[in-house]
Design an enzyme around this catalytic site. Structure first.
Site, PDB file in Angstrom:
ATOM      1  CB  SER A 228     -28.429   8.614  36.183  1.00 33.09           C
ATOM      2  OG  SER A 228     -29.226   8.622  37.358  1.00 33.09           O
TER       3      SER A 228
ATOM      4  CG  HIS B 214     -27.235   8.520  31.742  1.00 30.07           C
ATOM      5  ND1 HIS B 214     -26.418   9.612  31.878  1.00 30.07           N
ATOM      6  CD2 HIS B 214     -28.326   8.770  32.519  1.00 30.07           C
ATOM      7  CE1 HIS B 214     -26.967  10.489  32.707  1.00 30.07           C
ATOM      8  NE2 HIS B 214     -28.124   9.989  33.110  1.00 30.07           N
TER       9      HIS B 214
ATOM     10  CE  LYS C 202     -28.809  12.555  31.014  1.00 34.16           C
ATOM     11  NZ  LYS C 202     -30.057  13.318  30.732  1.00 34.16           N
TER      12      LYS C 202
END
Length: 385
Positions: free
Chosen positions: A170, A198, A229
């Site tokens: 991240s 992610h 996300k």
């Protein structure tokens, strides 16, 4: 408040401020270019997604009203879990309220003092905290270093070994070497857990992440993904074989003892998932933006890393310098993340720049010009020193 507690809080505050590590919240402004968030595919603002959320609220209500194991598990939760399982090529999936809760819940449910956990040194805080909560014996191997991991595994005499890694890291934006992690884990009869927070929605042929359908549940038994996300909503999921999911339902405290995800969020996520699977152009636009930013940033001499994901850190080293650049950017209407220790190691403070499919070439040019202005200011200061 007692004097002892007042002093403890005051001392902690003073230390953070003296070391340029005091955190402040900024209210996001609509006229600011956002290069700090994780809405990689711009789905949080897609009209189809937020209309689906509104329709879900009208149909099911604003909240679930209870935990999944009481009366809060609704048909839309079932539908989303089934869709996520199909997408990632797993038997089952289980919804959690946040990614942090998912990682805590998995590690607490699977590990105990008789378990050995091996974590990449740059894993997310939730994985580190989950291992601590479990009471397991925990070791951290050098970042993306299979030789160090293999050495630690070879010395372990535990019957139950668990290797844990982020999929996309991240703060650095680099991607785990899944193939090597699978090979080393299997050689030492260890389970492998990948937190692909992610990567989900961004990587892979169908957007299912750096693991997705490329690696089956025998190779990566535990796959964690977030919905807040690239999918633009909120919550998280764990995907794996039926036996894993049944175990988590029985023993994962962060799943059992909390209110279920709002059904409107699940409804919106189903729509976002359909968009990710049927409209690859969102990922194409994102990758075009990443390539353009990297090419132009290198042209003007910005200190890029090797990341080819939406996370593009500029390592500035000094914490005061990092804060100064972030303030300068904000004054020009550009928001980036200013990341300092303890989130990253000492001497590795950085601007965490994140790109999205919504960004236009002109937006990226504006970011680059603001960064170049910070560089020019530093050069001028050094010349006058």
């Amino acid at each position: 408040m007692s004097k002892a507690w007042q002093q403890r809080l005051a001392d902690a505050r003073a230390h953070r401020q003296q070391t340029d590590r005091w955190r402040t919240r900024q209210v996001a402004k609509s006229n600011t270019l956002d290069f700090a968030g994780n809405d990689y595919l711009d789905l949080a603002k897609d009209p189809r997604v937020f209309e689906a959320q509104a329709e879900g609220a009208r149909r099911f209500g604003a909240g679930a009203g209870a935990s999944h194991l009481v009366s809060g598990h609704l048909e839309v939760h079932d539908a989303l879990e089934e869709a996520l399982a199909r997408w990632t090529g797993r038997e089952r999936a289980l919804l959690f309220s946040t990614g942090y809760m998912a990682n805590l819940g998995v590690l607490q449910a699977l590990a105990d003092r008789h378990t050995a956990i091996f974590q990449d040194r740059l894993n997310h805080a939730s994985l580190i905290d989950g291992a601590a909560l479990s009471g397991a014996r925990s070791r951290r191997f050098h970042h993306r270093d299979a030789i160090d991991l293999e050495s630690l595994l070879a010395r372990s005499e535990c019957a139950h070994k668990l290797v844990v890694s982020d999929g996309v890291f991240s703060m650095d934006g680099d991607v785990a070497d899944i193939a090597t992690l699978v090979e080393v884990s299997q050689q030492h009869s260890a389970w492998l857990m990948i937190d692909d927070a992610h990567g989900v929605g961004v990587l892979g042929d169908n957007g299912s992440g750096c693991v997705g359908s490329s690696w089956n549940s025998a190779e990566v038994p535990i796959l964690v993904g977030t919905l807040g996300k690239a999918l633009g909503t909120a919550g998280a999921f764990v995907a794996g074989d039926a036996a894993l999911i049944d175990h988590l339902i029985q023993f994962s405290r962060s799943y059992i003892y909390t209110t279920a995800q709002p059904p409107a969020i699940a409804t919106a996520t189903l729509t976002a998932l359909e968009i990710v699977q049927s409209e690859p152009e969102h990922r194409t636009n994102l990758n075009t933006n990443i390539a353009y930013f990297r090419r132009e940033a290198l042209r003007v001499g910005l200190p890029l890393t090797t990341s080819v994901t939406p996370i593009q850190p500029l390592i500035l080293g000094d914490e005061a310098r990092t804060l100064h650049w972030a303030v300068q950017l904000r004054q020009k209407g550009v928001q980036v993340g200013a990341i300092r220790p303890p989130t990253v190691a000492k001497g590795e403070a950085r601007l965490r720049i994140t790109l999205s499919a919504r960004h236009q070439e002109g937006d990226i040019d504006r970011l680059l010009e603001a960064l170049a202005a910070c560089q020019r200011e530093e050069v001028a200061c050094h010349a006058n020193a």
